[in-house]
Scaffold this motif. Structure first.
Motif, PDB file in Angstrom:
ATOM      1  N   ALA A 124       0.701  -1.112   0.166  1.00  0.00           N
ATOM      2  CA  ALA A 124       0.216   0.250   0.161  1.00  0.00           C
ATOM      3  C   ALA A 124       0.823   1.542   0.085  1.00  0.00           C
ATOM      4  N   PRO A 125       1.963   1.285   0.731  1.00  0.00           N
ATOM      5  CA  PRO A 125       3.015   2.881   1.040  1.00  0.00           C
ATOM      6  C   PRO A 125       2.886   3.278  -0.876  1.00  0.00           C
ATOM      7  N   TRP A 126       3.876   1.996  -1.692  1.00  0.00           N
ATOM      8  CA  TRP A 126       3.636   2.193  -2.766  1.00  0.00           C
ATOM      9  C   TRP A 126       3.184   3.246  -4.136  1.00  0.00           C
ATOM     10  N   VAL A 127       1.661   1.598  -3.884  1.00  0.00           N
ATOM     11  CA  VAL A 127       0.556   2.900  -4.212  1.00  0.00           C
ATOM     12  C   VAL A 127      -0.440   3.832  -3.824  1.00  0.00           C
ATOM     13  N   ARG A 128      -0.167   4.298  -2.158  1.00  0.00           N
ATOM     14  CA  ARG A 128       0.137   5.969  -2.470  1.00  0.00           C
ATOM     15  C   ARG A 128       0.778   6.439  -2.108  1.00  0.00           C
ATOM     16  N   ASP A 129       2.313   6.480  -2.730  1.00  0.00           N
ATOM     17  CA  ASP A 129       2.809   7.073  -2.898  1.00  0.00           C
ATOM     18  C   ASP A 129       2.919   7.721  -4.551  1.00  0.00           C
ATOM     19  N   GLN A 130       3.029   6.691  -5.303  1.00  0.00           N
ATOM     20  CA  GLN A 130       2.450   6.832  -7.032  1.00  0.00           C
ATOM     21  C   GLN A 130       1.129   8.017  -6.980  1.00  0.00           C
ATOM     22  N   ALA A 131       0.590   7.672  -6.026  1.00  0.00           N
ATOM     23  CA  ALA A 131      -0.749   8.141  -6.474  1.00  0.00           C
ATOM     24  C   ALA A 131      -0.747   9.501  -6.369  1.00  0.00           C
ATOM     25  N   ALA A 132      -0.203   9.632  -4.479  1.00  0.00           N
ATOM     26  CA  ALA A 132       0.033  11.314  -4.843  1.00  0.00           C
ATOM     27  C   ALA A 132       1.462  12.229  -5.338  1.00  0.00           C
ATOM     28  N   ARG A 133       1.813  11.029  -5.746  1.00  0.00           N
ATOM     29  CA  ARG A 133       2.675  12.284  -7.513  1.00  0.00           C
ATOM     30  C   ARG A 133       1.111  12.058  -8.717  1.00  0.00           C
ATOM     31  N   ALA A 134       0.943  11.531  -8.997  1.00  0.00           N
ATOM     32  CA  ALA A 134       0.275  11.829  -9.751  1.00  0.00           C
ATOM     33  C   ALA A 134      -1.030  12.552  -9.788  1.00  0.00           C
ATOM     34  N   ASP A 135      -1.174  13.186  -8.486  1.00  0.00           N
ATOM     35  CA  ASP A 135      -2.402  13.504  -7.615  1.00  0.00           C
ATOM     36  C   ASP A 135      -3.567  13.371  -8.100  1.00  0.00           C
ATOM     37  N   THR A 136      -3.635  12.265  -7.159  1.00  0.00           N
ATOM     38  CA  THR A 136      -4.875  11.706  -8.115  1.00  0.00           C
ATOM     39  C   THR A 136      -5.512  10.842  -7.025  1.00  0.00           C
TER      40      THR A 136
END
Length: 279
Positions: free
Chosen positions: A19-31
């Motif tokens: 989950a941390p990786w997925v959340r990090d990628q979502a934050a980077r994409a601002d989604t």
């Protein structure tokens, strides 16, 4: 039921650890990441922290059936490389353990000298021994199967030795006294009483020894930076962050160990039945 519980826990752990990786990628994409998106994406990452069960199963299928068995991408090919060294080391270690056990049982000096050394040898971590064995054999120009077989033999010797000694000493005075009254020789006592009594102990120790030999072979493949064998798959997977490859190799090794134990169990049943020790 137990298998289902393991699968559920495994999937939950995969979601939690990835989950941390997925959340990090979502934050980077601002989604915006919903719970459903999180649950859907965490078990399907290309390089997960913890692969989901279906990813490991797909990795195993691809490594076993999706590649030619003659290529270095095939898990079957790597398993054969590991198996060959395992069987060689298992044979050496088992034979040495049986011979030493016979000597210890019939010779007081060997009992007092060899057995303590055998016990002390198991206190040295195999991770410390394996690099030394590899380096020594490499300095003599010997590489490939033999160094790994020696490490496997080192681990398989002790359980066979202990089990065989216990089995050979199983006959008590009530069984030995009639043999002496019949003027049976030491060889006759061994073949007709001690060895049959030791067979159940021997096969029990062989099952432990073959698993230990497999572990020793895989450990022996690590310090040399091997390019072949299940240990090499583990090593390359750790280098490049291919966790699915690592888990696939681990499950392949576990399956290989299970097959070896099943084979020894089948041989045990046939042997004990023919010796009249089992139905």
């Amino acid at each position: 039921m137990v298998l289902l519980a393991i699968m559920v826990i495994w999937y939950l752990a995969a979601v939690w650890m990835n989950a941390p990786w997925v959340r990090d990628q979502a934050a980077r994409a601002d989604t915006v990441l919903t719970t459903g998106d999180l649950i859907r994406q965490t078990p399907s990452l290309d390089r997960p922290v913890l692969p989901a069960p279906h990813q490991v199963a797909m990795g195993l299928w691809d490594g076993i059936a999706g590649q030619k068995v003659t290529t270095k991408r095939s898990l079957v090919w790597h398993a054969w490389v590991t198996l060959s060294a395992t069987l060689a080391g298992f044979a050496i270690g088992s034979l040495a353990g049986i011979l030493l056990a016979v000597g210890i049982t019939h010779n007081r000096a060997m009992d007092l000298s060899v057995m303590p050394w055998a016990v002390a040898s198991q206190t040295v971590p195999i991770l410390a021994i394996a690099p030394m064995v590899i380096v020594v054999f490499a300095s003599m120009g010997v590489t490939g199967l033999m160094p790994k077989a020696v490490i496997a033999a080192w681990l398989s010797l002790f359980p066979v030795l202990v089990g065989m000694v216990k089995g050979l000493r199983t006959p008590d005075a009530m069984q030995l006294d009639p043999m002496r009254s019949w003027s049976a020789s030491a060889a006759q006592v061994f073949w007709r009483l001690r060895l049959p009594s030791a067979m159940p102990y021997l096969f029990a120790s062989l099952k432990v020894a073959v698993a230990a030999a497999l572990v020793g072979t895989i450990v022996g493949e690590l310090p040399a930076g091997a390019t072949a064998g299940l240990g090499a798959r583990l090593l390359s997977g750790s280098y490049y962050g291919q966790t699915i490859q690592i888990w696939s190799a681990l499950f392949m090794a576990a399956g290989l160990a299970a097959v070896l134990v099943v084979v020894i169990t089948a041989v045990e049943r046939v042997t004990l039945r023919r010796m009249g020790l089992a139905r």
